[in-house]
Enzyme design. Structure first.
Site, PDB file in Angstrom:
ATOM      1  N   CYS A   5       0.830  -1.205   0.000  1.00  0.00           N
ATOM      2  CA  CYS A   5       0.000   0.000   0.000  1.00  0.00           C
ATOM      3  C   CYS A   5       0.866   1.257   0.000  1.00  0.00           C
ATOM      4  CB  CYS A   5      -0.903   0.006   1.217  1.00  0.00           C
ATOM      5  SG  CYS A   5      -1.947  -1.443   1.394  1.00  0.00           S
ATOM      6  N   HIS A  52      13.652 -39.460  -5.194  1.00  0.00           N
ATOM      7  CA  HIS A  52      12.988 -39.548  -3.904  1.00  0.00           C
ATOM      8  C   HIS A  52      11.598 -38.922  -3.948  1.00  0.00           C
ATOM      9  CE1 HIS A  52      16.537 -41.145  -1.956  1.00  0.00           C
ATOM     10  NE2 HIS A  52      17.258 -40.201  -2.548  1.00  0.00           N
ATOM     11  N   LYS A 103      10.652 -17.012 -10.043  1.00  0.00           N
ATOM     12  CA  LYS A 103      10.412 -16.011 -11.074  1.00  0.00           C
ATOM     13  C   LYS A 103       9.335 -16.482 -12.055  1.00  0.00           C
ATOM     14  CE  LYS A 103      12.819 -12.820  -9.636  1.00  0.00           C
ATOM     15  NZ  LYS A 103      12.291 -13.253  -8.364  1.00  0.00           N
ATOM     16  N   LYS A 143       5.251  -5.085  -4.400  1.00  0.00           N
ATOM     17  CA  LYS A 143       6.696  -4.926  -4.464  1.00  0.00           C
ATOM     18  C   LYS A 143       7.331  -4.890  -3.075  1.00  0.00           C
ATOM     19  CE  LYS A 143      10.698  -4.299  -6.255  1.00  0.00           C
ATOM     20  NZ  LYS A 143      11.332  -5.457  -6.899  1.00  0.00           N
ATOM     21  N   ASN A 154      -1.548   2.147   6.078  1.00  0.00           N
ATOM     22  CA  ASN A 154      -0.775   0.965   5.682  1.00  0.00           C
ATOM     23  C   ASN A 154      -0.535   0.128   6.930  1.00  0.00           C
ATOM     24  OD1 ASN A 154      -0.586   2.114   3.172  1.00  0.00           O
ATOM     25  ND2 ASN A 154       1.614   2.511   3.252  1.00  0.00           N
ATOM     26  N   ARG A 202       4.598  -0.566  -6.507  1.00  0.00           N
ATOM     27  CA  ARG A 202       4.522  -1.376  -5.293  1.00  0.00           C
ATOM     28  C   ARG A 202       3.413  -2.419  -5.355  1.00  0.00           C
ATOM     29  NH1 ARG A 202       6.817   1.841  -0.734  1.00  0.00           N
ATOM     30  NH2 ARG A 202       5.372   0.839   0.683  1.00  0.00           N
TER      31      ARG A 202
END
Length: 635
Positions: free
Chosen positions: A2, A531, A512, A630, A115, A27
């Site tokens: 935020c 495994h 990513k 972000k 926030n 963000r």
């Protein structure tokens, strides 16, 4: 996450608020809004608080603001990343309080943006409802607005001060009141908030990030835990957590270059692509001025009231390392563990920061606690740092990209990477610069422990100085990686394999891919195939393998044969001399050179490009992937 922007001035600040939100879009957010005092520019009968909110992008909010011809000298604005309640207009900030028993559509008396997360909001909500306050949202934030209103007796600062004393959790808030058109009050605990001093001190701003104020002011004050700030045109004052007014020496004004030019996209399609290609420069900048391995590289940042801590003294007092980080930063710490134990021979533990403080651990005062964060404001990592300090582990060091962040201020020692502003949610250049800083730390600790000869130091430094050129050569592989991405775009699952120091690189590659393409991806140590994960391997499951020419190569080749025997499709990043060639079910990209201990910095770049081009082929929002933010400033 935020974002907050607020301003008090004698001019129209609405364009500044909207521009600030645009600068914070990187963000991540799912709704946005603005609230202003309509009577602050030209007092008029009936003028009060007005707001505009929406669940689209800031550009659409701007269109609404312009359509309503909103103007004001006092206002607050917000971008929200949903926690409590879905991303709807009712849950968007700013939130109003109209007083107990008021109609929900009544003009607001208090406007507030927030926030963080309030942990005791349910208890406070029940109490306020019993007093007649009506709630129109599912958020914890609305509780704060009503709480401020409940304490208001003609002084907004006193009301905010009384309200925050009842809050448990994390918050950064900015608050307006209908009856005080030229006043804004802010407070912070657990979430970042800065104060911006305008030209001549005639106007003042608050923001969750100095980036929001780029081009408006470069005079920034970083508020500390528990601070409250009162802004009015031509004046401001700050009160600490004990209620004591703070001096300019205690909260100094700093000149901060907010890198507004870094938000320009240039010739690139997305910020992530730009940042991938900025890595040679970012590494060169991070290593600038490093002419030798000396402890002074990690000396702490001088803070008001405390001398600059000396790394050489700390390095003599520790005999183990604890690394804390989240997401990509955690994987950089996992790589560093191999370096620290191999080169410096120092026992090293790596923990996910969000888990560390919730388990019983065995503290050791002779531990160097290393926290890693791009922003330096990551809530989980800050909380883990404070937990380690509370256990008596006083020796702390941060690898961080923001010199003015909370993490740098709270750590004893620091190494500031110079990646520059990173806009894309999926971290790229921050990761490789973190690795560069961690490798320097490894060498410094090795030297302090008598395990680094002058010849070894020179060889390592020579390799590090060559990194930018080596990265350029890796970036030239992009056309080959695009062809891989075209094949990956139609898949829904992928497996990433690595061994030794390259296993964390496989983990980072899988992260990513899932972050921006929404393909489910997992990473495993290649030796673990038999495994369990081998049961998943079919021709529909691409298997990406990091294959450096190191001591584990022959073992890795055997693991790759296990995949081929089950009809799997291998995509291999192979060093020269590995004798791994293209063939049926085997797609090979040859890396330009073997880079020894620093090989992870090169091998991760093709994985970044693979994720990027796969996401482009699938048409996802590369820079703002769904559900992600972000800067994660809430737990």
């Amino acid at each position: 996450m935020c974002g907050i922007v607020g301003a008090v001035s004698t001019r129209n600040i609405v364009p500044i608020l909207v521009q600030g939100l645009q600068r914070l879009e990187y963000r991540g957010y799912d709704s946005c809004g603005i609230a202003v005092h309509a009577g602050s520019l030209a007092p008029q009968s009936g003028a009060g608080l007005q707001r505009v909110r929406g669940t689209a992008r800031v550009a659409e909010l701007l269109a609404q603001v312009q359509a309503q011809q909103l103007e004001s000298a006092t206002g607050i604005a917000h971008t929200r990343w949903a926690t409590h309640g879905a991303p709807t207009v009712d849950n968007a900030h700013p939130h109003f309080s109209c007083g107990p028993g008021s109609d929900a559509d009544a003009p607001g008396r208090v406007a507030l943006v927030h926030n963080g997360i309030i942990e005791n909001y349910e208890e406070l909500r029940a109490r306020l409802q019993a007093r007649g306050y009506r709630f129109t949202s599912q958020t914890d934030t609305e509780v704060i607005a009503h709480l401020v209103d409940s304490h208001y007796g003609g002084d907004l600062f006193a009301a905010v001060q009384a309200a925050v004393a009842e809050l448990r959790g994390a918050y950064a808030i900015a608050v307006l009141h209908r009856d005080e058109p030229h006043r804004l009050v802010g407070a912070r605990a657990g979430s970042p908030l800065v104060l911006g001093v305008g030209q001549g001190g005639a106007e003042h701003f608050v923001a969750s990030d100095a980036m929001a104020l780029a081009g408006v002011t470069d005079q920034i004050i970083y508020l500390e835990e528990g601070d409250l700030v009162d802004l009015q045109p031509g004046r401001y004052w700050i009160v600490g957590p004990a209620g004591r007014p703070l001096t300019p020496q205690e909260r100094p004004v700093r000149t901060v270059q907010a890198f507004s030019g870094a938000v320009e996209l240039g010739p690139y399609r997305h910020y992530m692509q730009k940042e991938i290609f900025e890595q040679p420069r970012a590494i060169a900048d991070t290593l600038e001025g490093v002419t030798g391995i000396v402890p002074e590289l990690f000396d702490g940042i001088a803070q008001p009231g405390r001398p600059r801590p000396a790394a050489w003294r700390v390095f003599q007092e520790i005999d183990r390392v604890l690394i804390l980080g989240c997401g990509t930063s955690y994987y950089s710490g996992c790589v560093a563990r191999y370096w620290l134990e191999d080169i410096a021979a120092i026992p090293t533990q790596v923990e996910v920061a969000s888990e560390y403080r919730y388990r019983a651990s065995v503290p050791d005062a002779r531990t160097l606690v290393v926290v890693i964060s791009q922003s330096g404001e990551t809530a989980d990592t800050l909380a883990a740092l404070r937990h380690a300090q509370s256990l008596g582990m006083r020796h702390t060091l941060t690898i961080c990209n923001v010199a003015t962040s909370a993490m740098v201020r709270e750590c004893e020692l620091a190494y500031i990477t110079r990646a520059g502003v990173e806009i894309g949610v999926a971290s790229t250049k921050a990761f490789t610069t973190q690795l560069a800083g961690l490798f320097l730390l490894t060498l410094a600790l090795a030297q302090a422990r008598g395990r680094l000869s002058k010849a070894q130091e020179d060889a390592h430094l020579k390799a590090m100085r060559h990194l930018p050129a080596a990265l350029h050569a890796v970036l030239a592989l992009e056309p080959q990686i695009i062809s891989w991405a075209e094949a990956f775009a139609g898949k829904e699952n992928a497996l990433f394999l690595g061994r030794g120091i390259h296993y964390p690189i496989a983990q980072e590659g899988a992260l990513k891919l899932k972050e921006i393409s929404y393909i489910h991806a997992e990473a495993y140590p290649a030796g673990e195939l038999k495994h369990g994960p081998l049961a998943l391997v079919t021709s529909a499951m691409p298997v990406v393998t990091v294959a450096p020419n190191d001591a584990l190569l022959e073992k890795l080749k055997s693991n790759m044969q296990e995949v081929r025997a089950r009809g799997g499709e291998l995509y291999v990043l192979a060093d020269a001399g590995t004798q791994i060639d293209n063939g049926e079910g085997m797609h090979v990209i040859r890396m330009p050179e073997n880079y020894g201990p620093l090989s992870p910095l090169l091998h991760v770049v093709p994985l970044q490009l693979l994720a990027y081009h796969t996401a482009c082929a699938r048409g996802t929002d590369v820079d703002k992937p769904r559900n992600l933010a972000k800067s994660v400033t809430v737990e």
